[in-house]
Design a protein around this motif. Structure first.
Motif, PDB file in Angstrom:
ATOM      1  N   GLN A   1     -27.571  57.626 -34.346  1.00  0.00           N
ATOM      2  CA  GLN A   1     -28.295  56.587 -33.617  1.00  0.00           C
ATOM      3  C   GLN A   1     -27.832  55.189 -33.997  1.00  0.00           C
ATOM      4  O   GLN A   1     -28.421  54.213 -33.579  1.00  0.00           O
ATOM      5  CB  GLN A   1     -29.792  56.727 -33.872  1.00  0.00           C
ATOM      6  N   ARG A   2     -26.797  55.094 -34.768  1.00  0.00           N
ATOM      7  CA  ARG A   2     -26.327  53.791 -35.217  1.00  0.00           C
ATOM      8  C   ARG A   2     -25.225  53.229 -34.335  1.00  0.00           C
ATOM      9  O   ARG A   2     -24.159  52.874 -34.799  1.00  0.00           O
ATOM     10  CB  ARG A   2     -25.821  53.890 -36.644  1.00  0.00           C
ATOM     11  N   ILE A   3     -25.495  53.171 -33.077  1.00  0.00           N
ATOM     12  CA  ILE A   3     -24.581  52.512 -32.164  1.00  0.00           C
ATOM     13  C   ILE A   3     -25.434  51.627 -31.272  1.00  0.00           C
ATOM     14  O   ILE A   3     -26.487  52.020 -30.799  1.00  0.00           O
ATOM     15  CB  ILE A   3     -23.754  53.523 -31.340  1.00  0.00           C
ATOM     16  N   ALA A   4     -24.981  50.421 -31.083  1.00  0.00           N
ATOM     17  CA  ALA A   4     -25.726  49.481 -30.248  1.00  0.00           C
ATOM     18  C   ALA A   4     -25.807  50.032 -28.823  1.00  0.00           C
ATOM     19  O   ALA A   4     -24.820  50.521 -28.280  1.00  0.00           O
ATOM     20  CB  ALA A   4     -25.046  48.119 -30.254  1.00  0.00           C
ATOM     21  N   GLN A   5     -26.987  49.992 -28.249  1.00  0.00           N
ATOM     22  CA  GLN A   5     -27.171  50.449 -26.869  1.00  0.00           C
ATOM     23  C   GLN A   5     -26.263  49.672 -25.921  1.00  0.00           C
ATOM     24  O   GLN A   5     -25.772  50.210 -24.939  1.00  0.00           O
ATOM     25  CB  GLN A   5     -28.636  50.282 -26.453  1.00  0.00           C
ATOM     26  N   PHE A   6     -26.053  48.403 -26.249  1.00  0.00           N
ATOM     27  CA  PHE A   6     -25.198  47.564 -25.399  1.00  0.00           C
ATOM     28  C   PHE A   6     -23.804  48.160 -25.269  1.00  0.00           C
ATOM     29  O   PHE A   6     -23.195  48.105 -24.207  1.00  0.00           O
ATOM     30  CB  PHE A   6     -25.136  46.139 -25.952  1.00  0.00           C
ATOM     31  N   LYS A   7     -23.278  48.766 -26.328  1.00  0.00           N
ATOM     32  CA  LYS A   7     -21.943  49.379 -26.274  1.00  0.00           C
ATOM     33  C   LYS A   7     -21.916  50.574 -25.319  1.00  0.00           C
ATOM     34  O   LYS A   7     -20.896  50.846 -24.702  1.00  0.00           O
ATOM     35  CB  LYS A   7     -21.517  49.830 -27.667  1.00  0.00           C
ATOM     36  N   ILE A   8     -23.022  51.268 -25.193  1.00  0.00           N
ATOM     37  CA  ILE A   8     -23.086  52.456 -24.339  1.00  0.00           C
ATOM     38  C   ILE A   8     -23.147  52.076 -22.863  1.00  0.00           C
ATOM     39  O   ILE A   8     -22.569  52.757 -22.014  1.00  0.00           O
ATOM     40  CB  ILE A   8     -24.316  53.314 -24.708  1.00  0.00           C
ATOM     41  N   ILE A   9     -23.826  50.980 -22.546  1.00  0.00           N
ATOM     42  CA  ILE A   9     -24.059  50.637 -21.134  1.00  0.00           C
ATOM     43  C   ILE A   9     -23.265  49.425 -20.668  1.00  0.00           C
ATOM     44  O   ILE A   9     -23.571  48.826 -19.640  1.00  0.00           O
ATOM     45  CB  ILE A   9     -25.557  50.400 -20.866  1.00  0.00           C
ATOM     46  N   SER A  10     -22.224  49.068 -21.424  1.00  0.00           N
ATOM     47  CA  SER A  10     -21.422  47.913 -21.021  1.00  0.00           C
ATOM     48  C   SER A  10     -19.935  48.258 -21.024  1.00  0.00           C
ATOM     49  O   SER A  10     -19.496  49.227 -21.630  1.00  0.00           O
ATOM     50  CB  SER A  10     -21.679  46.729 -21.959  1.00  0.00           C
ATOM     51  N   GLU A  11     -19.208  47.424 -20.318  1.00  0.00           N
ATOM     52  CA  GLU A  11     -17.764  47.541 -20.269  1.00  0.00           C
ATOM     53  C   GLU A  11     -17.202  46.130 -20.230  1.00  0.00           C
ATOM     54  O   GLU A  11     -17.653  45.306 -19.427  1.00  0.00           O
ATOM     55  CB  GLU A  11     -17.360  48.322 -19.010  1.00  0.00           C
ATOM     56  N   ASN A  12     -16.280  45.841 -21.108  1.00  0.00           N
ATOM     57  CA  ASN A  12     -15.698  44.494 -21.204  1.00  0.00           C
ATOM     58  C   ASN A  12     -16.776  43.417 -21.357  1.00  0.00           C
ATOM     59  O   ASN A  12     -16.679  42.343 -20.774  1.00  0.00           O
ATOM     60  CB  ASN A  12     -14.818  44.189 -19.995  1.00  0.00           C
ATOM     61  N   GLY A  13     -17.831  43.739 -22.113  1.00  0.00           N
ATOM     62  CA  GLY A  13     -18.876  42.763 -22.397  1.00  0.00           C
ATOM     63  C   GLY A  13     -19.886  42.555 -21.286  1.00  0.00           C
ATOM     64  O   GLY A  13     -20.724  41.664 -21.380  1.00  0.00           O
TER      65      GLY A  13
END
Length: 102
Positions: A15-27
């Motif tokens: 669970q140690r991954i930012a949710q933003f990294k999962i639902i974003s691409e190129n920021g």
């Protein structure tokens, strides 16, 4: 209730991954909607409406009284959460870390 000193912060490493990294691409966020647990019923209602599903009230099971979640965090835990979730705080809560109020 567990003593906050006995909580193992390594118990859920997946669970140690930012949710933003999962639902974003190129920021940039690449999904249409990001629901928040803090607004679970309202966000669930919104999704049901968007998908033309019956609006169902989610049951609240295993409810119990407890202190504010920050009362359970040690300084080490705060640093750990801030290090992996900083992007989430910035993009979803408009704050820099877990200790700041929204």
């Amino acid at each position: 209730m567990e003593d906050k000193q006995s909580i193992d912060i390594n118990r859920f490493p997946q669970q140690r991954i930012a949710q933003f990294k999962i639902i974003s691409e190129n920021g940039r966020v690449i999904v249409d909607f990001v629901g928040k647990y803090e607004n679970l019923n309202e966000d669930f209602y919104y999704i049901c409406k968007k998908l033309n599903l019956p609006q169902t009230i989610l049951p609240h099971i295993n409810k119990f009284d407890h202190d504010h979640y920050m009362n359970y965090y040690t300084e080490e835990m705060i640093k750990e959460v801030n290090s992996f979730a900083e992007e989430d705080f910035i993009h979803f809560y408009n704050k820099k870390d877990i200790t700041q109020k929204c």
